[in-house]
Write an enzyme that holds these catalytic residues in place. Structure first.
Site, mmCIF file in Angstrom:
data_model
loop_
_atom_site.group_PDB
_atom_site.id
_atom_site.type_symbol
_atom_site.label_atom_id
_atom_site.label_comp_id
_atom_site.label_asym_id
_atom_site.label_seq_id
_atom_site.Cartn_x
_atom_site.Cartn_y
_atom_site.Cartn_z
ATOM 1 N N GLU A 79 -19.843 -11.498 -50.703
ATOM 2 C CA GLU A 79 -19.286 -12.137 -51.891
ATOM 3 C C GLU A 79 -20.183 -13.319 -52.273
ATOM 4 O O GLU A 79 -19.789 -14.192 -53.027
ATOM 5 C CB GLU A 79 -17.855 -12.607 -51.637
ATOM 6 C CG GLU A 79 -17.684 -13.563 -50.470
ATOM 7 C CD GLU A 79 -16.240 -14.014 -50.296
ATOM 8 O OE1 GLU A 79 -15.802 -14.857 -51.087
ATOM 9 O OE2 GLU A 79 -15.558 -13.516 -49.380
ATOM 10 N N CYS B 190 -13.540 -10.876 -48.526
ATOM 11 C CA CYS B 190 -13.785 -10.748 -47.090
ATOM 12 C C CYS B 190 -13.536 -9.341 -46.563
ATOM 13 O O CYS B 190 -13.799 -9.059 -45.392
ATOM 14 C CB CYS B 190 -12.941 -11.756 -46.310
ATOM 15 S SG CYS B 190 -13.218 -13.450 -46.824
ATOM 16 N N HIS C 172 -9.417 -10.771 -39.202
ATOM 17 C CA HIS C 172 -10.194 -11.586 -40.138
ATOM 18 C C HIS C 172 -9.706 -13.022 -39.959
ATOM 19 O O HIS C 172 -8.499 -13.277 -39.991
ATOM 20 C CB HIS C 172 -9.964 -11.111 -41.571
ATOM 21 C CG HIS C 172 -10.410 -12.107 -42.597
ATOM 22 N ND1 HIS C 172 -11.695 -12.615 -42.600
ATOM 23 C CD2 HIS C 172 -9.753 -12.734 -43.599
ATOM 24 C CE1 HIS C 172 -11.790 -13.495 -43.591
ATOM 25 N NE2 HIS C 172 -10.632 -13.580 -44.208
#
Lengths: 420, 85
Positions: free
Chosen positions: A82, A114, A250
């Site tokens: 990103e 993400c 994550h």
């Protein structure tokens, strides 16, 4: 079914970091509940470091271990980011050049905040499973750098600065995907994915971040639950507590992972607080270890968590790991795979933690200077020579002999150099 | 009785705030209080919202409760959702 998964992987956390508590005190942020955030250090990307250098430096040790014949079987290179440096040209084009890959190779970039790293991994896995080119390998590189010009203004899009700056890091994870999954053998078909449109956090301008961190956290928690429910629809016997020896999340910051794990254990297993805490220490804590060095590395975050578990978990017998990936906007996925002793030994050989420990600590003055200097390499920069590239390379080189640094941008073209 | 139900949800949220933020335990919570001003970071805020949802057996997406500005608005939203509005 043919085995598939990660043959080799590595995580690279840059050359410099700041202490997060020191940063929060420097910004005069409330540190009274700091401990529960489980933050420690965060990577600071220097001007001579960009998504390309992070990605190449993550992938290089993997490629160095391959024979020429093996390297030439890499037929797919996916950059997952990103933090793109051009709307058209992919980060992957530079990765391909500086990693010396075969030209008979697909090169492209994927984006979904993400989640991008998981998107890239799953596409690579499907490429291998399809057997359209038997024996071919794929290289997936999730690489991101945070930028600190938050776009303020407007009531609804106000970032919670107390979290954004201290938690945003930089880093890359590289994964070689093939039918020889020595490090992480994926459970094929065991995927729960879930996505919908939500305006939680985003990068609406070339160097800016905006969003609503509360909404992001709630969406992360919703997705944690929804992806596992979908996973269990496909694998009816799956049990959140007993089917997975470890859980890789994550990790925007450790405290968020602890909150998500607590919610899942309470909701799915009706577990009590003390049991949840001991379960967190046993199954989840190894996975947030590297995030405590780097901060949120975005696309590579779930793989940094996976690497932390493989490096620091116990693999006397093969162990199953559940992975939860979330990307704002949003898309999320829960999937799993198995790690053996051989894979764990192989990953430990790369010395990820030693590399993280060898980085240079920046003082607050040096950090502010780095932020100022980063302004000179903003998105769209046409010409600039980077000062001090050698200095960046000297820190944290660990065992590896060479590091790629960004030396110059000339007519938009990024020029790199290996530094010993 | 709607006013009573509303008051019950307020009391429930107040207890959740005490549980998550031990430092404010015993302090009177007013509808206009913002969770941030009570010392809650975003993990704390999500935890308070979830504890209330679980206590009320609310099966909705958590994101439907985002955007509330203070304790009173959170109670209003929980009340509305628990009555199918």
């Amino acid at each position: 079914m043919r085995p598939v998964g990660i043959e080799a992987m590595n995580v690279f956390g840059g050359s410099a970091y700041v202490d997060v508590r020191e940063l929060m005190e420097h910004r005069q942020l409330d540190t009274s509940r700091f401990e529960q955030l489980l933050m420690s250090r965060k990577t600071v990307a220097l001007p001579s470091e960009d998504p390309v250098t992070f990605g190449v430096n993550a992938a290089r040790p993997i490629l160095d271990a391959l024979s020429d014949a093996e390297r030439n079987r890499i037929e797919l290179l996916i950059s997952c980011t990103e933090s793109g440096i051009d709307f058209g040209k992919s980060v992957g084009s530079y990765l391909h050049e500086w990693l010396g890959l075969n030209r008979n190779c697909r090169i492209f970039e994927v984006k979904n905040a993400c989640y991008a790293g998981t998107a890239g991994l799953q596409m690579a896995v499907n490429f291998v499973l399809s057997q359209v080119s038997p024996g071919a390998k794929a290289l997936v590189v999730a690489t991101d750098v945070s930028r600190y010009t938050v776009d303020d203004g407007g009531d609804s899009l106000t970032m919670d600065w107390a979290f954004v700056e201290p938690s945003s890091g930089a880093g890359a994870a590289a994964m070689l995907v093939s039918e020889m999954p020595e490090v992480f053998q994926l459970d094929v078909g065991a995927n729960g994915y879930y996505g919908y449109e939500v305006m939680d956090t985003c990068r609406p301008t070339p160097d800016g971040e905006a969003g609503d961190s509360d909404l992001g956290l709630l969406s992360y928690l919703d997705c944690c639950e929804q992806t596992f429910q979908e996973y269990r629809r496909r694998i009816p016997d799956a049990d959140y507590h007993t089917s997975f020896d470890y859980l890789a999340f994550h990790t925007p910051f450790g405290g968020m992972v602890r909150g998500a794990h607590r919610t899942m254990m309470r909701k799915l297993k009706k577990a009590k607080a003390a049991d949840i805490e001991s379960d967190f220490e046993r199954r989840v804590r190894p996975g947030i270890r590297y995030a405590q060095h780097t901060g949120n590395i975005m696309g590579g975050s779930v793989f940094s968590s996976l690497a932390g578990i493989i490096d620091h978990g116990s693999f006397d017998t093969p162990k199953r790991i559940g992975c939860f990936s979330y990307g704002s906007g949003c898309c999320a996925e829960f999937y799993s795979g198995v790690v053996s002793r051989t894979g764990s030994d192989r990953l430990r050989g790369l010395g990820i933690e030693e590399q993280l420990g060898a980085r240079r600590r920046l003082t607050m003055d040096q950090y502010e200077a780095a932020l100022q200097a980063n302004d000179g390499v903003r998105f769209g920069t046409r010409n600039v020579k980077i000062e001090g590239a050698d200095e960046a390379a000297r820190s944290g080189s660990g065992e590896s002999s060479e590091r790629l640094v960004l030396e110059e941008i000339r007519e938009f073209h990024r020029e790199y150099r290996w530094v010993a | 009785m709607t006013a009573q139900r509303h008051a019950e949800i307020f009391a429930l949220v107040q207890n959740n705030i005490y549980e998550v933020l031990p430092d404010v335990e015993g302090r009177e919570i007013k509808p206009g209080d913002r969770l941030t001003d009570l010392g809650a970071n975003s993990v704390d805020r999500a935890e308070i919202v979830m504890l209330a949802m679980e206590a009320l057996s609310l099966h909705i997406q958590r994101v439907e409760l985002s955007g509330v500005k203070n304790v009173g608005e959170l109670v209003d939203a929980l009340y509305a959702k628990s009555h199918g509005q």
